[in-house]
Design an enzyme around this catalytic site. Sequence first.
Site, mmCIF file in Angstrom:
data_model
loop_
_atom_site.group_PDB
_atom_site.id
_atom_site.type_symbol
_atom_site.label_atom_id
_atom_site.label_comp_id
_atom_site.label_asym_id
_atom_site.label_seq_id
_atom_site.Cartn_x
_atom_site.Cartn_y
_atom_site.Cartn_z
ATOM 1 N N GLU A 138 25.197 12.837 27.794
ATOM 2 C CA GLU A 138 25.085 11.484 27.237
ATOM 3 C C GLU A 138 23.893 10.705 27.790
ATOM 4 O O GLU A 138 23.157 10.084 27.047
ATOM 5 C CB GLU A 138 26.395 10.718 27.415
ATOM 6 C CG GLU A 138 27.579 11.303 26.633
ATOM 7 C CD GLU A 138 27.328 11.449 25.131
ATOM 8 O OE1 GLU A 138 26.359 10.868 24.602
ATOM 9 O OE2 GLU A 138 28.117 12.174 24.472
ATOM 10 N N ASN A 169 29.659 16.839 16.383
ATOM 11 C CA ASN A 169 30.200 18.163 16.035
ATOM 12 C C ASN A 169 29.101 19.054 15.448
ATOM 13 O O ASN A 169 28.310 18.606 14.631
ATOM 14 C CB ASN A 169 31.299 18.024 14.989
ATOM 15 C CG ASN A 169 32.260 16.914 15.307
ATOM 16 O OD1 ASN A 169 32.857 16.914 16.370
ATOM 17 N ND2 ASN A 169 32.368 15.945 14.407
ATOM 18 N N GLY A 197 31.206 5.349 17.925
ATOM 19 C CA GLY A 197 30.082 5.200 17.006
ATOM 20 C C GLY A 197 29.915 6.393 16.094
ATOM 21 O O GLY A 197 29.842 6.264 14.878
ATOM 22 N N ALA A 198 29.873 7.583 16.677
ATOM 23 C CA ALA A 198 29.686 8.792 15.897
ATOM 24 C C ALA A 198 29.913 9.994 16.799
ATOM 25 O O ALA A 198 29.995 9.845 18.015
ATOM 26 C CB ALA A 198 28.270 8.852 15.327
ATOM 27 N N HIS A 244 20.568 9.917 17.837
ATOM 28 C CA HIS A 244 21.388 10.322 18.983
ATOM 29 C C HIS A 244 22.216 11.575 18.667
ATOM 30 O O HIS A 244 22.180 12.560 19.408
ATOM 31 C CB HIS A 244 22.293 9.153 19.383
ATOM 32 C CG HIS A 244 23.160 9.412 20.568
ATOM 33 N ND1 HIS A 244 22.827 9.024 21.841
ATOM 34 C CD2 HIS A 244 24.362 10.033 20.669
ATOM 35 C CE1 HIS A 244 23.785 9.390 22.677
ATOM 36 N NE2 HIS A 244 24.737 10.003 21.981
ATOM 37 N N GLU A 245 22.959 11.526 17.580
ATOM 38 C CA GLU A 245 23.829 12.667 17.256
ATOM 39 C C GLU A 245 23.008 13.910 16.935
ATOM 40 O O GLU A 245 23.366 15.023 17.326
ATOM 41 C CB GLU A 245 24.771 12.345 16.095
ATOM 42 C CG GLU A 245 25.617 11.077 16.276
ATOM 43 C CD GLU A 245 26.307 10.975 17.623
ATOM 44 O OE1 GLU A 245 26.671 12.018 18.200
ATOM 45 O OE2 GLU A 245 26.479 9.841 18.106
HETATM 46 N N1 PHE Z 1 29.974 12.065 21.909
HETATM 47 C C1 PHE Z 1 29.852 10.907 21.066
HETATM 48 C C2 PHE Z 1 28.416 10.424 21.231
HETATM 49 O O1 PHE Z 1 28.024 9.938 22.243
HETATM 50 C C3 PHE Z 1 30.754 9.783 21.383
HETATM 51 C C4 PHE Z 1 32.209 10.035 21.163
HETATM 52 C C5 PHE Z 1 33.043 10.281 22.238
HETATM 53 C C6 PHE Z 1 32.725 10.002 19.899
HETATM 54 C C7 PHE Z 1 34.391 10.489 22.039
HETATM 55 C C8 PHE Z 1 34.064 10.199 19.696
HETATM 56 C C9 PHE Z 1 34.896 10.435 20.766
HETATM 57 O O2 PHE Z 1 27.605 10.594 20.421
HETATM 58 ZN ZN ZN Z 2 26.344 10.988 22.720
#
Ligand code: PHE
Ligand code: ZN
Length: 879
Positions: free
Chosen positions: A326, A271, A267-268, A303-304
């Site tokens: 998560e 970073n 989904g996203a 979420h991000e």
């Molecule tokens: N960490 C991201 C999220 O939950 C998900 C994700 C995992 C994206 C692995 C790309 C690769 O927001």
């Molecule tokens: Zn996440």
Amino acid sequence: MKDGRSGKSIFRKDYTAYPWDVNHLDLNFDIGRETTIVRSEMAFHLKDQTRSTHDIVLNGSNLQLVSLSLNDCLLSEDEYVIDGETLTIPGAPRKSVLKTEVKIHPQSNSALEGLYVSGAFLLTQCEAQGFRKITWFPDRPDVMTSYRVTMEADQSEFPVMLSNGNQVAQGDLTGGRHWVRWEDPFPKPSYLFAVVAGDLALVEDKFTTQSGRDVALRIYVEAENIDRCEHAMESLVNAMRWDEQRFNLEYDLDIYHIVATNDFNMGAMENKSLNIFNSKYVLARPDTATDADYQGIEGVIGHEYFHNWTGNRVTCRDWFELTLKEGLTVFRDEEFSSDMQSRAVKRIRVVRDLRSRQFPEDDGPMAHPIRPDQYVEINNFYTATVYQKGATIIRMYHTLLGEAGFQKGMKLYFERHDGQAVTCDDFRAAMADANGVDLERFGRWYSQSGTPQVHITDHHDPATGKYTLKLRQHTPATHDQKNKQALVIPFALGLLTANGEELPMQLEGETKASGGTRLLLMEDTNEEFTFINIPEPPVPSLFRDYSAPVKVFYDYTPEQLAVLITFDSDAFVRWDAAQSMAQGAILEQCRRRAKGLEMRLDSSLIKAFEGILSDRMADPALLAEAMILPDEDYLAEQMEVVDVDGIHAARKFIKRALAEKLQALLNERYAELNDGLPYQKTPTAMARRVFKNVCLSYLTETQKGESITAAQLESSDNMTDTLAAMKGLILMDSPQAEAVLADFESRWSEDSLVMDKWFIMQAINPGADTVNKVRELMQHPAFSIQNPNKVRSLIGVFSMLNPTGFHASDGSGYEFHADRVIELDALNPQIAARMASAFNRWKRYDEDRKALIKTQLQRIAAVDGLSGDVSEIINNALR
Ligand code: PHE
Ligand code: ZN
């Protein structure tokens, strides 16, 4: 094994700390589509003061090593060892500076992990272990490092070059080239690293934090999408404000970037200060995106953003702890959506999703605790269990401690662990210590897989006015764990009279009664609660607001369910009661059909739905949820041996019969809601639209359905109404359907996200012929097997959301799907593994289907060079 990964399990208990601090990393990118050169300089300090040397172990995958030097001495090939994905330099001095140069090849990277190409730009994806595809590095989340990143490239092809943190310098070079340097002041694990380079347009806004700092907000998209970023930007601003107000958490840099790509495995990605998003969760305009898309964008943007504190500032010690960030961040985004829209509706959707996606996981060949004890390929553990069940565990802390107690725990968590890589036990300890409570036994939720069942019986004694509830919990054995322990289960309860009034509740031994909802606690296998002064046998309202992620068993009479549906004060219980009643009716007709008996519609269901439909007080979005029948897969989960066609026929029968019986009322409500007002994005307008379209979906089952549906399509000014009408025409097999699909195609053929919807509508169409349609659509110019959104829309939807198509009795769906898994595995193992999991529930089907699926599973397993991703899924399914 592909990419040099071992294909062997690794275990949580084997964790050892990395022996080195890597305080600084300097990265240089010489950017090119075919070949990018990456130079790195890393400073290693041995943690153990007593030793003078130690081995340095780095991770790398698919890297073309040009040179490697240690403290400015070039190392020859006999001075280091490369074994699969690790590079070992034996006996490095306690202060070591390592320099590497590698070549990587973005253009040919179809796995979409590491550095890859998407349309007009290059970008990276590093979680979980993609950084090792960019350069040699200790690619593990407990190694936290400050990054300085310099990029150089052709100015006209790559005018924009982004990385984490702040841009600190830039300049022109000869030959039409330029360079840019970024520095991130926050040490971070490699999985949060990102670069983006290419020709991107930008939308800008600003946010002033509660302490008065200005943050520049920028969303980068390909030029043609510049008019579709407004909602994402608004969602970002709302998320930033909400996190200050609700969690007292403020953003910590002066820039926040979001980049949207059409080519993304998930989904996203959060970073640091440079989120990368699947364009599905950024781009929206009323004519291109549905209300569900708008809500999805708000949720994922939130979420991000929330990960900046829960994930980035405090991260995971290792990938077994994934739910630490998560589960907590999903809980936070659920709360955000609840505060922005309707809390009750959000809760219902979350529970529906948990039941239809996570419960099957808990009961299947990949069952795992929210914190797994072992894995082969971590990418296979980005699951509904880690995310959605993980969020329910966080919600239980909140239920047990209350908002104030929960916030005290969060505060202590950040005080103790800001800047660290920690574990779920650390989080639990912060919650316990901040509130002075013992959460030892609660910890079992982290280590036990499977969905707990709570079996409830009750007894009312008219002579004494005592009412006793007996609860027994039991978690069925899962493939990974035979013996289960009793869990701590919050049990929110209400008691109603037969007229729907709430009874005051007084437990034996208490001095006074209290009204409303009682929060009780199950701590052992068996618990008993006795209430006094209960004049009549009450209707128990169980697990209000879904206070724990369990399956509840209590033998309600249809009359009791009707009381809950009509009168309960808890929206979740009202909805759940309606679902149980509908589920009971459908499964009963399925059994009758199997016995060759005629199907029939029960009057209690008609009455209940009539009540829902005539409710003019409730939120229309809640009424919509109550009217949506349980889906076929969820119904399948309730059967010993799945009767694919029976479920489909029985559900269809009930829906049609309800539509016919309630036609007048449906028409009336539809007409009221179909107000002809221009499109609006408000929660109220969305709620009206969803209820209207649920009414429409019933009306399409009736004689007059076609004309109403066609009229809606004709007058629609937004994608929600358009799609609802189109789905109606397709499902009723209207002669207009084909022309309508062709129209839509020619209007949107250049629009990737809208074409996904076009694929979905056709892939989801029930029936054994659909496989041929899907095969044909794979040849469509808008389809690409390399693009995960396309694969999910066409192949994923067919195999996971179209039971009568996928499970066609001749096995054609299985064979088609196995071919796709094999084809995908050579391109993108992560996506191939996701697709392979469509076979996970195979043992629940009849003998013929089981045999057909098994053949396909064995065929996949026998493929030469199968990825670790897919082999883990397939081997588990076959075991
Ligand atoms: N960490 C991201 C999220 O939950 C998900 C994700 C995992 C994206 C692995 C790309 C690769 O927001
Ligand atoms: Zn996440």
